[in-house]
Design a protein around this motif. Structure first.
Motif, PDB file in Angstrom:
ATOM      1  N   VAL A 108       0.871  -1.179   0.000  1.00 40.39           N
ATOM      2  CA  VAL A 108       0.000   0.000   0.000  1.00 40.39           C
ATOM      3  C   VAL A 108       0.907   1.228   0.000  1.00 40.39           C
ATOM      4  CG1 VAL A 108      -1.810   1.252   1.205  1.00 40.39           C
ATOM      5  CG2 VAL A 108      -1.762  -1.246   1.290  1.00 40.39           C
ATOM      6  N   LYS A 109       0.978   1.911  -1.132  1.00 42.12           N
ATOM      7  CA  LYS A 109       1.865   3.068  -1.249  1.00 42.12           C
ATOM      8  C   LYS A 109       1.316   4.253  -0.464  1.00 42.12           C
ATOM      9  CE  LYS A 109       3.596   1.748  -5.821  1.00 42.12           C
ATOM     10  NZ  LYS A 109       3.769   2.164  -7.238  1.00 42.12           N
ATOM     11  N   ALA A 110       2.199   4.886   0.303  1.00 38.04           N
ATOM     12  CA  ALA A 110       1.812   6.061   1.082  1.00 38.04           C
ATOM     13  C   ALA A 110       2.351   7.331   0.444  1.00 38.04           C
ATOM     14  CB  ALA A 110       2.319   5.933   2.516  1.00 38.04           C
ATOM     15  N   THR A 111       3.628   7.330   0.119  1.00 45.30           N
ATOM     16  CA  THR A 111       4.269   8.458  -0.554  1.00 45.30           C
ATOM     17  C   THR A 111       5.149   7.903  -1.670  1.00 45.30           C
ATOM     18  OG1 THR A 111       6.254   8.474   0.846  1.00 45.30           O
ATOM     19  CG2 THR A 111       4.326   9.686   1.656  1.00 45.30           C
ATOM     20  N   GLU A 112       5.875   8.773  -2.333  1.00 45.38           N
ATOM     21  CA  GLU A 112       6.781   8.313  -3.380  1.00 45.38           C
ATOM     22  C   GLU A 112       7.965   7.552  -2.805  1.00 45.38           C
ATOM     23  OE1 GLU A 112       7.983  11.600  -5.735  1.00 45.38           O
ATOM     24  OE2 GLU A 112       6.003  11.930  -6.625  1.00 45.38           O
ATOM     25  N   ALA A 113       8.181   7.668  -1.500  1.00 47.54           N
ATOM     26  CA  ALA A 113       9.343   7.030  -0.884  1.00 47.54           C
ATOM     27  C   ALA A 113       8.990   6.042   0.213  1.00 47.54           C
ATOM     28  CB  ALA A 113      10.273   8.098  -0.304  1.00 47.54           C
ATOM     29  N   GLN A 114       7.717   5.874   0.527  1.00 51.24           N
ATOM     30  CA  GLN A 114       7.321   4.990   1.616  1.00 51.24           C
ATOM     31  C   GLN A 114       6.077   4.180   1.244  1.00 51.24           C
ATOM     32  OE1 GLN A 114       6.969   7.954   4.835  1.00 51.24           O
ATOM     33  NE2 GLN A 114       8.642   6.895   5.879  1.00 51.24           N
ATOM     34  N   PHE A 115       5.975   2.998   1.859  1.00 49.54           N
ATOM     35  CA  PHE A 115       4.768   2.199   1.695  1.00 49.54           C
ATOM     36  C   PHE A 115       4.523   1.374   2.956  1.00 49.54           C
ATOM     37  CE2 PHE A 115       7.951  -0.471  -0.780  1.00 49.54           C
ATOM     38  CZ  PHE A 115       8.138  -1.438   0.205  1.00 49.54           C
ATOM     39  N   SER A 116       3.332   0.788   3.027  1.00 49.56           N
ATOM     40  CA  SER A 116       2.988  -0.155   4.080  1.00 49.56           C
ATOM     41  C   SER A 116       2.804  -1.526   3.441  1.00 49.56           C
ATOM     42  CB  SER A 116       1.705   0.280   4.804  1.00 49.56           C
ATOM     43  OG  SER A 116       1.900   1.516   5.446  1.00 49.56           O
ATOM     44  N   ILE A 117       2.884  -2.561   4.274  1.00 49.67           N
ATOM     45  CA  ILE A 117       2.800  -3.933   3.770  1.00 49.67           C
ATOM     46  C   ILE A 117       1.681  -4.656   4.509  1.00 49.67           C
ATOM     47  CG2 ILE A 117       4.069  -6.058   3.319  1.00 49.67           C
ATOM     48  CD1 ILE A 117       6.671  -4.455   3.710  1.00 49.67           C
TER      49      ILE A 117
END
Length: 269
Positions: A108-117
């Motif tokens: 689950v993408k949050a920002t261009e540099a971070q995501f959740s799994i």
């Protein structure tokens, strides 16, 4: 940002094709055959870039789509979510059967540099204050955010505690290493279509559309008079034909459409 990686040494159902009539053009290969050849090409390609014929290595955030698996570079085992909320590395994967459901995750993408799994149990991967990896969160917070670092076909995952996800030789997992060590290197593999490719559902929908249209054309050819040497087919979309096919009324629907065509010499106008 760049982080230096040190490289370690560490039966489908048979489907019959449609009947070829003498004098009828064979045409281009069906999309189903082309899709199957594509999968076979993937399976016979670079063993470091594909798994099980359909899972391919992600090289950046823009490549992530569909479901993913996380493979340890250390022993080529997949991250496994347990029903207790804990994690370990799974058994050596079976190249024919592919990953088990607990080894498949969703990004689950949050920002261009971070995501959740998210795990197969619909829980998000969380880093505890003790550096443990658990999967019990039902919502995304700061502890469910991960910063991926891609390099040379590999990925390192940094948690909110500024430590890296790491697996050891025994299959234990933690988020406690302050630097990228051998156990911190993974490959993120995706099963979704590559950028520019169509999804399996899109291909199947287009193929069904082509099959219905070809069936109608062949049906109309049997009855039209060809007075001006032009084949006339109903301008309506094929949605009604698809519905009629599923309910067993395809020929009745074709007759209704055929009756609307002025060039048809057998139906009332």
């Amino acid at each position: 940002r760049a982080v230096g990686f040190e490289m370690d040494d560490a039966y489908k159902k048979a489907k019959t094709g449609k009947l070829n009539i003498k004098g009828q053009s064979v045409g281009k290969p069906s999309k189903r055959r082309r899709k199957r050849k594509h999968k076979e090409a993937l399976a016979s390609g670079d063993p470091e870039s594909t798994r099980h014929g359909v899972w391919w290595v992600v090289n950046g955030m823009e490549d992530i789509r569909g479901r993913v698996i996380l493979e340890s570079v250390l022993n080529k085992r997949y991250l496994y979510a347990m029903d207790t909320g804990g994690f370990r590395m799974g058994d050596q994967p079976n190249e024919i059967e592919g990953p088990e459901p607990p080894e498949i995750f969703t990004i689950v993408k949050a920002t261009e540099a971070q995501f959740s799994i998210k795990s197969a149990y619909d829980k998000y991967l969380t880093v505890t204050s003790a550096g443990e990896l658990i999967g019990r969160a039902e919502a995304i917070g700061t502890r469910e955010m991960w910063e991926p670092i891609f390099q040379d076909g590999m990925i390192a995952l940094q948690g909110v505690n500024k430590r890296y996800l790491t697996a050891d030789e025994n299959g234990d997992v933690s988020v406690a290493s302050p630097t990228v060590v051998s156990g911190s290197k993974f490959r993120l593999l995706c099963s979704g279509p590559r950028q520019g490719e169509k999804s399996e559902k899109q291909v199947e929908d287009e193929e069904a559309e082509d099959d219905i249209r070809d069936f109608e054309v062949n049906y109309v050819k049997k009855f039209q008079s060809y007075q001006d040497r032009r084949l006339r087919v109903a301008d309506e979309d094929n949605k009604t034909l698809k519905q009629a096919k599923t309910t067993g009324r395809l020929h009745e629907a074709l007759l209704d459409r055929r009756s609307k065509m002025k060039a048809d010499r057998y139906c009332k106008i």
